[in-house]
Design a protein around this motif. Structure first.
Motif, PDB file in Angstrom:
ATOM      1  N   ALA A  39       0.721  -1.095  -0.159  1.00  0.00           N
ATOM      2  CA  ALA A  39      -0.205   0.081   0.046  1.00  0.00           C
ATOM      3  C   ALA A  39       0.780   1.270  -0.021  1.00  0.00           C
ATOM      4  N   ALA A  40       2.269   1.267   0.168  1.00  0.00           N
ATOM      5  CA  ALA A  40       2.932   2.238   0.375  1.00  0.00           C
ATOM      6  C   ALA A  40       3.072   2.993  -1.019  1.00  0.00           C
ATOM      7  N   LYS A  41       2.763   2.421  -2.263  1.00  0.00           N
ATOM      8  CA  LYS A  41       2.617   3.420  -3.300  1.00  0.00           C
ATOM      9  C   LYS A  41       1.714   4.138  -3.439  1.00  0.00           C
ATOM     10  N   ASP A  42       0.672   3.704  -2.698  1.00  0.00           N
ATOM     11  CA  ASP A  42      -0.554   4.880  -2.640  1.00  0.00           C
ATOM     12  C   ASP A  42       0.056   6.162  -2.146  1.00  0.00           C
ATOM     13  N   LYS A  43      -0.444   7.498  -2.444  1.00  0.00           N
ATOM     14  CA  LYS A  43      -0.111   8.840  -2.038  1.00  0.00           C
ATOM     15  C   LYS A  43      -0.668   9.030  -0.606  1.00  0.00           C
ATOM     16  N   GLY A 117       0.904   7.582  -6.633  1.00  0.00           N
ATOM     17  CA  GLY A 117       0.379   6.347  -6.682  1.00  0.00           C
ATOM     18  C   GLY A 117       0.239   5.629  -8.364  1.00  0.00           C
ATOM     19  N   HIS A 118       0.900   6.351  -9.236  1.00  0.00           N
ATOM     20  CA  HIS A 118       0.895   5.949 -10.731  1.00  0.00           C
ATOM     21  C   HIS A 118       2.279   5.269 -10.981  1.00  0.00           C
ATOM     22  N   SER A 119       2.331   3.980 -11.250  1.00  0.00           N
ATOM     23  CA  SER A 119       3.638   3.556 -11.652  1.00  0.00           C
ATOM     24  C   SER A 119       4.365   3.846 -12.714  1.00  0.00           C
ATOM     25  N   LEU A 120       5.550   4.072 -12.739  1.00  0.00           N
ATOM     26  CA  LEU A 120       6.558   4.759 -13.825  1.00  0.00           C
ATOM     27  C   LEU A 120       7.142   3.670 -14.380  1.00  0.00           C
ATOM     28  N   GLY A 121       7.335   2.683 -13.766  1.00  0.00           N
ATOM     29  CA  GLY A 121       7.946   1.469 -14.447  1.00  0.00           C
ATOM     30  C   GLY A 121       9.030   0.631 -13.521  1.00  0.00           C
ATOM     31  N   THR A 122       9.450  -0.431 -14.103  1.00  0.00           N
ATOM     32  CA  THR A 122      10.413  -1.239 -13.334  1.00  0.00           C
ATOM     33  C   THR A 122      11.847  -1.166 -14.066  1.00  0.00           C
ATOM     34  N   ARG A 123      12.709  -1.596 -12.968  1.00  0.00           N
ATOM     35  CA  ARG A 123      14.254  -1.763 -13.740  1.00  0.00           C
ATOM     36  C   ARG A 123      14.758  -2.998 -12.977  1.00  0.00           C
ATOM     37  N   LEU A 145       6.695  10.405  -3.724  1.00  0.00           N
ATOM     38  CA  LEU A 145       7.477   9.513  -4.927  1.00  0.00           C
ATOM     39  C   LEU A 145       7.529   8.328  -3.805  1.00  0.00           C
ATOM     40  N   ALA A 146       7.381   7.093  -4.615  1.00  0.00           N
ATOM     41  CA  ALA A 146       7.557   5.677  -3.931  1.00  0.00           C
ATOM     42  C   ALA A 146       8.376   4.787  -4.644  1.00  0.00           C
ATOM     43  N   VAL A 147       9.344   4.248  -3.952  1.00  0.00           N
ATOM     44  CA  VAL A 147      10.114   3.191  -4.637  1.00  0.00           C
ATOM     45  C   VAL A 147      10.348   2.061  -3.985  1.00  0.00           C
ATOM     46  N   ARG A 148       9.754   0.898  -4.521  1.00  0.00           N
ATOM     47  CA  ARG A 148      10.087  -0.543  -3.877  1.00  0.00           C
ATOM     48  C   ARG A 148      11.223  -1.075  -4.385  1.00  0.00           C
ATOM     49  N   VAL A 149      12.146  -1.725  -3.650  1.00  0.00           N
ATOM     50  CA  VAL A 149      13.409  -2.348  -4.149  1.00  0.00           C
ATOM     51  C   VAL A 149      13.230  -3.702  -3.597  1.00  0.00           C
TER      52      VAL A 149
END
Length: 801
Positions: A39-43, A117-123, A145-149
């Protein structure tokens, strides 16, 4: 005055107030939590309980060494897992009407980024740089801005990787017409002492719907900042979103200052874009004017001067700081290597941080920039081989476009010990990768670090894709390369894997020991997980430092070498299992303390006078002790024990050191080097008494109050007379007062399980290290070191804006 020049002069005051491009450091005030929080991706998600920190950040280095992490023993036995980062920020007023990008220099690994809350992409890659356009998803008020690693899939590397947003981040604001990311490519196709041609290929990005006409003004500044050439190009029509200007900019420089390892002069190219609205973008590119050549018979030359490559391989970790990028930490590494005579770095085995290449440009290092440790055939169960099909083209293009303006780079390496060299798939992939590189930069040669040196068995060689052949180890084959590989330049791309623990000496020392591949319980080694600091031990696939350098030094067709490695690094603790957790290969240990072999290279690779005598002089009475000396600029060395001559030694044949076997007697060991009978240098080693006091030595006593700068404090345990106590293992406690923090502690011992993030460290063989990091407040910092039974010590560091 031209129309563009007139427009420039009119707009200059306004430009000073409102830059056409705004680049903002985006590393402060992030929130971080380990674990997975979808849920941390959400604003609207609340991160109030999360830790606040500044980037770059490596969460693995903050953990404890543990056998529970033995799935990552090769990676240092530190925790990995999943982590989340969030940053809440407000856009500056200057963002109105701009495109807004967020740029990441590297996230380890498998990252996904969201804005509001909008996905910008993956790497997938942990080493590649990338950016996202966040403009379509911006809202009024604060942005999130949220980043999952995700570094949980293990093992995915053969060395310590670190975890997290471990490189720098920027917010970039541009106009809707701008120079594209990495859109400048500067080359110098013609170079002589009288003049040089500077060529600029420019790629522009347009986000507006309508076609635009753009004029380009280019100014060339010499290393002193003086304008030496300029050019204007008018009315370039941009129709597509990405457009490469059809006609490159070409400028002539009279009497150019050539970039070299001795004099790394850098020019600057300032490029400005104008539309009918005026100035819309400005970018400055630093570069060097130089020429170089690899030759099959004579090796490497720089600006027409034959130059042997005296190189080392480096992983990206910074010892106790882990993988988190710090410019001063990298600069210190390079300073120590430069003092040794090193002139080249191989970025083993991945894209380095861009700041590292900036340092190499400014400090005068040649670079082999390396892209991959594996292709499709993986080396670890969950490594980049699983991501190859989707990502290799993008990541290789990123490397070349990002790094091609660095004058330090002389080689693009498309791989290290790639398994496809042993079958025909190596032909297809090598040709594809070399084609990608050449399409983006035809000015530099392509290489790959190979292990198979039989031509008929090496399919990457058979591909014909390599301009320079790099071979790892097997130094006895070097003399035969002109016959085996005619008319193609050859380089020793990885050598050595010699094993040493600083300050530890096993005798006798006059025979070479090759450590076998361990199977099950390892029983060959020492019970304290040490290797001897005499240069007489190596991994079973490698050689001693002397063995390889003798061959490379002798044969001009070998362009040079890259020693494995410049520094010990976290992970890959061959030959020992747990609790060993870092490598034994370095010329310097993990703390940056030189091992004795450092002075072998200094005696061979520099013009400074060298006389280095070892080991220490604390032994059991009557024990035969092997005394070695590295020296230069002298014919002979005479050794004295308590003023009695032990004998004169001279290097014979291709020897690189001399040796005496001396029964131990407490007192003073003195070495005197002479040339034509005249004394060149004198070195003394004294038997140390009981440990009595602490000495603190700082590499710098004044540092910048910028929140990043470092002072490295060496801690020495001494006797009453000031001699280093060579077996001291005292626990040193640190007390810090003032505007700074202790960023890390270390002692260089490969099997130390003490944490790097602590206010204490046990000395190893008389030494340990404290790394002090400034805050953003100026002031006086006092570091005090205390240990039971020892006289304490204090040192003052000034931090200044």
């Amino acid at each position: 005055m031209t129309l563009i020049g007139l427009l420039f002069s009119i707009l200059l005051p306004a430009m000073a107030q409102q830059p056409p491009r705004l680049v903002t450091d985006f590393t402060n005030d992030w929130r971080f939590a380990s674990g997975d929080y979808p849920a941390a991706k959400d604003k609207a998600f609340s991160d109030a309980g999360w830790r606040t920190l500044n980037l770059p950040h490596d969460w693995s280095i903050e953990g404890q060494f543990s056998e529970h992490h033995l799935t990552t023993t090769q990676g240092g036995a530190l925790p990995t897992g999943i982590g989340w980062y969030r940053k809440t920020f407000t856009l500056p007023a200057t963002a109105t009407g701009k495109r807004v990008y967020v740029e990441f220099d590297g996230i380890y690994r498998h990252s996904e980024v969201w804005i509001n809350g909008h996905s910008l992409g993956t790497r997938a890659s942990g080493y590649s740089s990338f950016r996202y356009d966040v403009t379509p998803y911006l809202t009024s008020g604060p942005q999130v801005l949220a980043v999952r690693v995700d570094n949980s899939a293990q093992p995915n590397t053969r060395w310590y990787s670190g975890s997290g947003i471990y490189r720098n981040v920027r917010l970039v604001l541009t106009s809707d017409v701008a120079i594209d990311q990495w859109g400048t490519f500067v080359s110098t196709p013609v170079v002589s002492e009288k003049k040089a041609t500077v060529k600029l290929q420019l790629t522009l990005r347009k986000t507006s719907a309508a076609p635009e006409r753009v004029s380009v003004r280019t100014r060339l500044l010499n290393p002193q900042g003086k304008l030496v050439a300029e050019q204007e190009q008018k009315n370039n029509l941009l129709k597509d979103s990405v457009t490469a200007l059809p006609v490159p900019v070409q400028l002539i420089v009279a009497s150019p200052l050539l970039w070299s390892v001795e004099q790394p002069d850098l020019y600057a190219l300032v490029t400005e874009l104008y539309t009918e609205r005026g100035l819309v973008d400005r970018d400055t590119t630093q570069f060097g004017i130089r020429t170089f050549r690899f030759d099959a018979a004579t090796g490497f030359s720089l600006n027409g001067k034959p130059t042997k490559i005296h190189g080392v391989c480096l992983h990206h970790d910074l010892g106790a700081l882990g993988a988190a990028v710090n410019v001063r930490a990298m600069q210190r590494q390079l300073e120590l290597l430069k003092n040794m005579g090193c002139n080249a770095i191989r970025t083993a085995h991945n894209l380095p941080a861009p700041e590292f290449l900036d340092l190499c440009d400014r400090m005068g290092f040649l670079v082999m920039d390396e892209a991959f440790d594996m292709w499709k055939k993986k080396k670890s169960k969950r490594d980049y081989g699983l991501d190859w099909d989707q990502w290799h083209r993008i990541d290789l293009e990123t490397m070349v476009k990002r790094d091609r303006n660095h004058p330090s780079i002389i080689l693009w390496s498309i791989g290290n010990e790639i398994r496809e060299q042993f079958d025909s798939t190596g032909i297809t992939i090598a040709r594809e990768l070399a084609g990608i590189v050449k399409a983006l930069d035809p000015t530099r040669p392509v290489t790959s670090a190979l292990t198979e040196n039989v031509p008929g068995k090496n399919f990457i060689y058979q591909s014909g894709a390599l301009d320079v052949l790099g071979f790892n180890y097997k130094h006895t084959a070097y003399p035969d390369f002109p016959k085996l590989f005619p008319n193609i330049p050859v380089l020793a791309s990885e050598t050595g894997s010699s094993l040493q623990t600083r300050g530890h000496y096993d005798m006798p020392s006059d025979s070479v020991r090759m450590w076998g591949k361990p199977k099950g319980d390892f029983t060959e080694g020492n019970p304290d997980w040490t290797a001897s600091a005499y240069d007489n031990e190596a991994a079973y696939w490698g050689s001693t430092h002397e063995q390889t350098w003798k061959v490379v030094k002798k044969y001009p067709h070998i362009a040079g070498l890259f020693v494995w490695t410049g520094f010990d690094y976290l992970g890959e603790p061959h030959p020992y299992p747990w609790p060993a957790r870092s490598s034994y290969f370095g010329i310097l240990d993990l703390a940056g303390f030189p091992k004795d072999v450092y002075y072998l290279y200094q005696s061979e690779w520099t013009n400074q006078p060298v006389l280095h005598v070892f080991p220490h002089w604390n032994w059991t009475k009557g024990k035969p002790v092997d005394v070695w000396a590295y020296y230069n600029q002298a014919d002979e060395v005479e050794l004295y024990l308590n003023e009695k001559s032990v004998g004169v030694r001279r290097k014979t044949g291709d020897d690189l050191h001399v040796m005496w076997r001396v029964p131990f007697e407490a007192g003073t060991l003195k070495a005197v080097s002479r040339k034509n009978g005249q004394v060149v240098q004198i070195r003394e080693i004294r038997t140390a008494g009981k440990a009595a006091k602490i000495e603190l030595l700082a590499d710098r006593t004044a540092i910048s109050a910028d929140g990043k700068d470092l002072a490295y404090i060496t801690v020495r345990v001494l006797d009453e007379a000031g001699n280093l106590v060579p077996d001291a293992t005292h626990l040193i406690n640190f007390d810090l007062a003032g505007p700074a923090t202790i960023a890390g502690v270390d002692n260089g011992y490969q099997a130390s399980l003490e944490p790097f993030k602590a206010s204490y460290r046990r000395a190893y063989n008389g030494l340990c290290l404290a790394i002090v990091q400034a805050t953003e407040t100026s002031g006086t910092v006092r570091l005090r070191a205390v240990s039971e039974g020892l006289q304490s010590a204090e040192i003052i560091i000034e931090t200044k804006k």
